[in-house]
Scaffold this motif. Structure first.
Motif, mmCIF file in Angstrom:
data_model
loop_
_atom_site.group_PDB
_atom_site.id
_atom_site.type_symbol
_atom_site.label_atom_id
_atom_site.label_comp_id
_atom_site.label_asym_id
_atom_site.label_seq_id
_atom_site.Cartn_x
_atom_site.Cartn_y
_atom_site.Cartn_z
ATOM 1 N N LEU B 135 0.767 -1.152 -0.057
ATOM 2 C CA LEU B 135 -0.095 -0.052 -0.037
ATOM 3 C C LEU B 135 0.832 1.228 0.158
ATOM 4 O O LEU B 135 1.811 1.047 0.902
ATOM 5 C CB LEU B 135 -0.854 0.055 1.312
ATOM 6 N N CYS B 136 0.427 2.197 -0.802
ATOM 7 C CA CYS B 136 1.193 3.579 -0.798
ATOM 8 C C CYS B 136 0.194 4.479 -0.164
ATOM 9 O O CYS B 136 -0.899 4.774 -0.658
ATOM 10 C CB CYS B 136 1.602 3.720 -2.412
ATOM 11 N N PHE B 137 1.007 5.238 0.745
ATOM 12 C CA PHE B 137 0.170 6.352 1.464
ATOM 13 C C PHE B 137 0.782 7.503 0.972
ATOM 14 O O PHE B 137 2.107 7.945 1.100
ATOM 15 C CB PHE B 137 0.198 6.139 2.827
ATOM 16 N N GLU B 138 0.069 8.480 0.313
ATOM 17 C CA GLU B 138 0.512 9.804 -0.199
ATOM 18 C C GLU B 138 0.480 10.725 0.777
ATOM 19 O O GLU B 138 -0.765 11.151 1.327
ATOM 20 C CB GLU B 138 -0.170 10.053 -1.529
ATOM 21 N N THR B 139 1.565 11.342 1.278
ATOM 22 C CA THR B 139 1.443 12.391 2.388
ATOM 23 C C THR B 139 2.168 13.451 1.595
ATOM 24 O O THR B 139 2.751 13.486 0.644
ATOM 25 C CB THR B 139 2.360 11.837 3.694
ATOM 26 N N ALA B 140 1.924 14.795 2.399
ATOM 27 C CA ALA B 140 2.702 15.912 1.932
ATOM 28 C C ALA B 140 4.260 15.734 2.001
ATOM 29 O O ALA B 140 4.967 16.414 1.403
ATOM 30 C CB ALA B 140 2.121 17.110 2.656
ATOM 31 N N SER B 141 4.535 14.887 2.715
ATOM 32 C CA SER B 141 6.119 14.535 3.012
ATOM 33 C C SER B 141 6.764 13.605 1.897
ATOM 34 O O SER B 141 7.910 13.349 1.876
ATOM 35 C CB SER B 141 6.545 14.057 4.486
ATOM 36 N N GLY B 142 5.953 12.940 1.160
ATOM 37 C CA GLY B 142 6.171 12.062 0.452
ATOM 38 C C GLY B 142 5.407 10.381 0.512
ATOM 39 O O GLY B 142 4.443 10.587 1.490
ATOM 40 N N ASN B 143 5.691 9.570 -0.191
ATOM 41 C CA ASN B 143 4.900 8.382 -0.189
ATOM 42 C C ASN B 143 5.836 7.551 0.798
ATOM 43 O O ASN B 143 6.874 7.275 1.211
ATOM 44 C CB ASN B 143 5.097 7.685 -1.519
ATOM 45 N N VAL B 144 4.663 6.972 1.825
ATOM 46 C CA VAL B 144 5.083 5.807 2.579
ATOM 47 C C VAL B 144 4.770 4.553 2.366
ATOM 48 O O VAL B 144 3.315 4.409 2.089
ATOM 49 C CB VAL B 144 4.429 6.301 4.070
ATOM 50 N N PHE B 145 5.286 3.788 2.189
ATOM 51 C CA PHE B 145 5.030 2.287 1.656
ATOM 52 C C PHE B 145 4.842 1.295 2.794
ATOM 53 O O PHE B 145 5.664 1.370 3.672
ATOM 54 C CB PHE B 145 6.011 1.832 0.624
ATOM 55 N N MET B 146 3.873 0.627 2.947
ATOM 56 C CA MET B 146 3.412 -0.458 3.857
ATOM 57 C C MET B 146 3.363 -1.741 3.059
ATOM 58 O O MET B 146 2.461 -1.968 2.290
ATOM 59 C CB MET B 146 2.124 -0.186 4.664
ATOM 60 N N ASN B 147 4.336 -2.568 3.376
ATOM 61 C CA ASN B 147 4.328 -4.004 2.869
ATOM 62 C C ASN B 147 3.801 -5.099 3.953
ATOM 63 O O ASN B 147 4.478 -5.310 4.785
ATOM 64 C CB ASN B 147 5.942 -4.265 2.267
ATOM 65 N N ILE B 148 2.811 -5.586 3.482
ATOM 66 C CA ILE B 148 2.028 -6.286 4.380
ATOM 67 C C ILE B 148 2.005 -7.571 4.046
ATOM 68 O O ILE B 148 1.176 -8.048 3.284
ATOM 69 C CB ILE B 148 0.514 -5.654 4.973
ATOM 70 N N ALA B 149 2.356 -8.764 4.811
ATOM 71 C CA ALA B 149 2.085 -10.229 4.341
ATOM 72 C C ALA B 149 1.805 -10.923 5.699
ATOM 73 O O ALA B 149 2.603 -11.229 6.763
ATOM 74 C CB ALA B 149 3.515 -10.761 3.708
ATOM 75 N N LEU B 150 0.444 -10.934 5.610
ATOM 76 C CA LEU B 150 -0.095 -11.745 7.037
ATOM 77 C C LEU B 150 -0.896 -12.975 6.629
ATOM 78 O O LEU B 150 -1.401 -13.114 5.503
ATOM 79 C CB LEU B 150 -1.163 -10.764 7.650
ATOM 80 N N ARG B 151 -1.085 -13.900 7.356
ATOM 81 C CA ARG B 151 -2.019 -15.087 7.212
ATOM 82 C C ARG B 151 -2.585 -15.471 8.385
ATOM 83 O O ARG B 151 -2.090 -15.456 9.459
ATOM 84 C CB ARG B 151 -1.484 -16.207 6.359
ATOM 85 N N TYR B 152 -3.768 -16.312 8.342
ATOM 86 C CA TYR B 152 -4.362 -16.699 9.526
ATOM 87 C C TYR B 152 -3.444 -17.990 10.087
ATOM 88 O O TYR B 152 -3.210 -18.688 9.115
ATOM 89 C CB TYR B 152 -5.800 -17.124 9.234
ATOM 90 N N ASN B 153 -3.373 -18.191 11.223
ATOM 91 C CA ASN B 153 -2.587 -19.291 11.622
ATOM 92 C C ASN B 153 -3.515 -20.221 11.959
ATOM 93 O O ASN B 153 -4.090 -20.459 13.117
ATOM 94 C CB ASN B 153 -1.987 -18.934 12.932
ATOM 95 N N ALA B 154 -3.637 -21.387 11.236
ATOM 96 C CA ALA B 154 -4.394 -22.398 11.411
ATOM 97 C C ALA B 154 -4.286 -23.329 12.732
ATOM 98 O O ALA B 154 -5.406 -23.561 13.583
ATOM 99 C CB ALA B 154 -4.508 -23.519 10.328
#
Lengths: 146, 162
Positions: B135-154
């Motif tokens: 995900l890219c969050f566009e802020t007045a300071s520039g872009n903040v990237f959040m790279n998220i890899a989650l899964r349910y733990n069976a």
């Protein structure tokens, strides 16, 4: 940063002494600057729960601002151990992990209050006044009561 | 990865960035990461374990990181200052902590590990059960990237059901 009417210790009019515990240097510096705007003094800092316990014994601060998620020993366990040794310790948990279960656990184990990160200075200021109670006094604004 | 897992992180990033930078932000480009994670600049990594497990990386190019650090600190922080890396870790800590608080109140149990700097140029590749969403969050300071890899733990979920 906002300016606040200084909160002093009632017994001697001296600045309130803080121990700031957070594994993030950035967070410690930010909190430090914040409490200085409340008229407080940074008596010590710690980056984990274990160091917080030894620092508390060494400096006996008026208030501890304690993070929860930290290496070595987490904040709730450290708060419990400090309160076991110092029942009058005033510990305010300051954490982003502010869910019901964590808040209840912190309060049951001796913390006096909980402040959610990101910290709003006006919220922390009110919490500090509340936690100090009669042991803290807010200097009267100039001209008040005249 | 279900949207119910992602939304609390978006909401938390919105709240934390808006308060820290004292300006609104927008959710920009959203994509699935097909290839190995490649660091863009200063990156902080947080592991989650429990009912939901995986990792989240906050990644900012150095000028943006310095501006974000300055915004959060309320004073000028230069690109070369160690405080910039600390600030990116604290940003990750605050966003993830707030998101986890929401998910925990929905009944998910997990532990958030302290943020660490992601110093290697590359990370592990997404797998079928742990796809990474960027995900890219566009802020007045520039872009903040959040790279998220989650899964349910069976394993955790089954144990809880017994």
């Amino acid at each position: 940063m906002d300016q606040f009417v200084p909160v002093k210790r009632s017994k001697d009019g001296q600045p309130v002494r803080y121990l700031i515990v957070d594994d993030s240097v950035f967070a410690r510096k930010n909190l430090g600057r914040m409490v200085e705007t409340f008229g407080g003094q940074i008596a010590g800092e710690a980056g984990d729960g274990l160091t917080a316990i030894t620092e508390y014994d060494r400096i006996v601060p008026d208030i501890v601002l304690m993070d929860i998620t930290m290496p070595q020993m987490e904040g709730i366990e450290a708060a419990e151990k400090i309160v076991q040794q110092h029942p009058d310790a005033r510990i305010v948990m300051v954490s982003s992990v502010g869910y019901q279960e964590n808040i209840v656990a912190a309060l049951q184990r001796g913390a006096r209050h909980f402040v959610q990160k990101p910290v709003k200075p006006e919220v922390l200021y009110e919490v500090i006044k509340y936690v100090l109670g009669e042991d803290g006094s807010v200097a009267q604004a100039a001209g008040a009561g005249a | 990865m279900k949207m119910e897992l992602i939304q609390p992180f978006i909401n938390a990033a919105d709240a934390v960035l808006a308060q820290g930078l004292k300006a609104p932000m927008a959710v920009g480009h959203l994509s699935m990461e097909e290839e190995t994670y490649r660091r863009k600049g200063i990156a902080a990594l947080v592991w989650l374990t429990g009912d939901i497990e995986g990792r989240i990386i906050f990644d900012l190019d150095p000028p943006t990181a310095a501006k974000v650090a300055s915004g959060f600190a309320g004073m000028e922080v230069s690109e070369t200052d160690d405080m910039v890396r600390e600030a990116v870790c604290e940003l990750a800590n605050q966003v993830i902590g707030n998101a986890v608080a929401t998910l925990n109140d929905q009944g998910f149990q997990f532990r958030v590990h302290p943020p660490v700097l992601h110093t290697s140029e590359h990370g592990s590749k997404s797998t079928e059960d742990t796809e990474a969403l960027v995900l890219c969050f566009e802020t007045a300071s520039g872009n903040v990237f959040m790279n998220i890899a989650l899964r349910y733990n069976a394993t955790q979920s089954q144990a809880a059901a017994v």
